[in-house]
Design an enzyme around this catalytic site. Structure first.
Site: not given
Length: 263
Positions: A94, A167
């Site tokens: 991420t 995300k």
């Protein structure tokens, strides 16, 4: 498929195992004898050098902890430049969508797919971790057999960088929901109510959410935040920086995120 893998740690190890079980030829980077032994136990071939990860691979998967580590490997290091033209880089870490876009811009001969993960190692091991995916239709289609070895659902959100945006927004909303629960617990304490019966009751009401379910299972907001704070905090820091770079802010979400962090 021939798969190179960097980052066979807490999240990456079950990915490597699932890939090997699915019949892929997996070579994973191991810097130490202990790490290489663990990789072999997962069913993959341990290699010592980045060049051996990239050489001849159809797909190279990166699953390191931070966006800076992705940049070091892919922009400052030689991982991507050693990949075969036409191969695909998958980034599970991420981070900023700009990092994925920068890699794609610098190395046009390689397709870049950003596929951050929503879930934990147990979800990966079971083959049903959620993947938010950014990349071209062709690239995402080609890596389908790799992502499908551990991802379900695999959600194509748009072009390169779109998976990271989804995300980051997902984790910001999750952090805000944690903040809401933490504030409710504080209010309950001021009103003289214990946290345990409050959480046990709220999960059955209209205030229910996945965040609330997880906090109730942990037994308290403090216990849950202590367990996940480092991971959520990392992602929220990235989204704050990304939004600021785009000239925006988190608005009311900012205070809610802070409410959870302050518990």
């Amino acid at each position: 498929m021939k798969v190179g893998f960097v980052g066979a740690g807490r999240m990456g190890a079950p990915m490597v195992h699932r890939l090997a079980e699915a019949g892929h030829d997996v070579r994973a980077l191991g810097r130490t004898d202990e790490k290489r032994s663990a990789i072999a136990d997962l069913g993959a071939t341990p290699v010592r050098e980045i060049a051996d990860v990239a050489a001849g691979a159809d797909v190279v998967v990166v699953c390191v902890f931070t966006d800076d580590q992705v940049a070091d490997l892919c922009l400052n290091g030689d991982l991507v430049e050693r990949m075969t033209p036409g191969a695909t880089l998958v980034v599970h870490t991420t981070g900023s969508p700009d990092t994925a876009r920068a890699i794609a811009s610098r190395f046009p001969a390689v397709d870049v797919v950003d596929a951050p993960v929503s879930g934990g190692p147990h979800d990966i091991a079971a083959g049903h971790v959620t993947l938010f995916v950014g990349g071209s239709e062709d690239a995402v289609g080609r890596v389908g057999p790799v992502l499908g070895a551990y991802g379900d659902p695999v959600l194509h959100a748009g072009t390169t960088g779109a998976g990271q945006l989804v995300k980051l927004l997902n984790n910001t909303m999750f952090a805000a929901q944690i903040g809401l629960v933490a504030e409710a617990v504080r209010l309950a304490a001021r009103l003289g109510m214990d946290e345990t019966p409050l959480l046990e009751a709220l999960v059955h009401g209209s205030a229910g959410s996945r965040a609330l379910d997880l906090i109730a299972s942990a037994g308290s907001a403090h216990a849950f935040i202590s367990a996940v704070g480092e991971f959520i905090g990392k992602d929220v820091a990235v989204v704050r920086r990304t939004v600021a770079e785009l000239g925006g802010d988190l608005g009311v979400l900012d205070a809610l995120v802070d409410a959870g962090a302050a518990r």
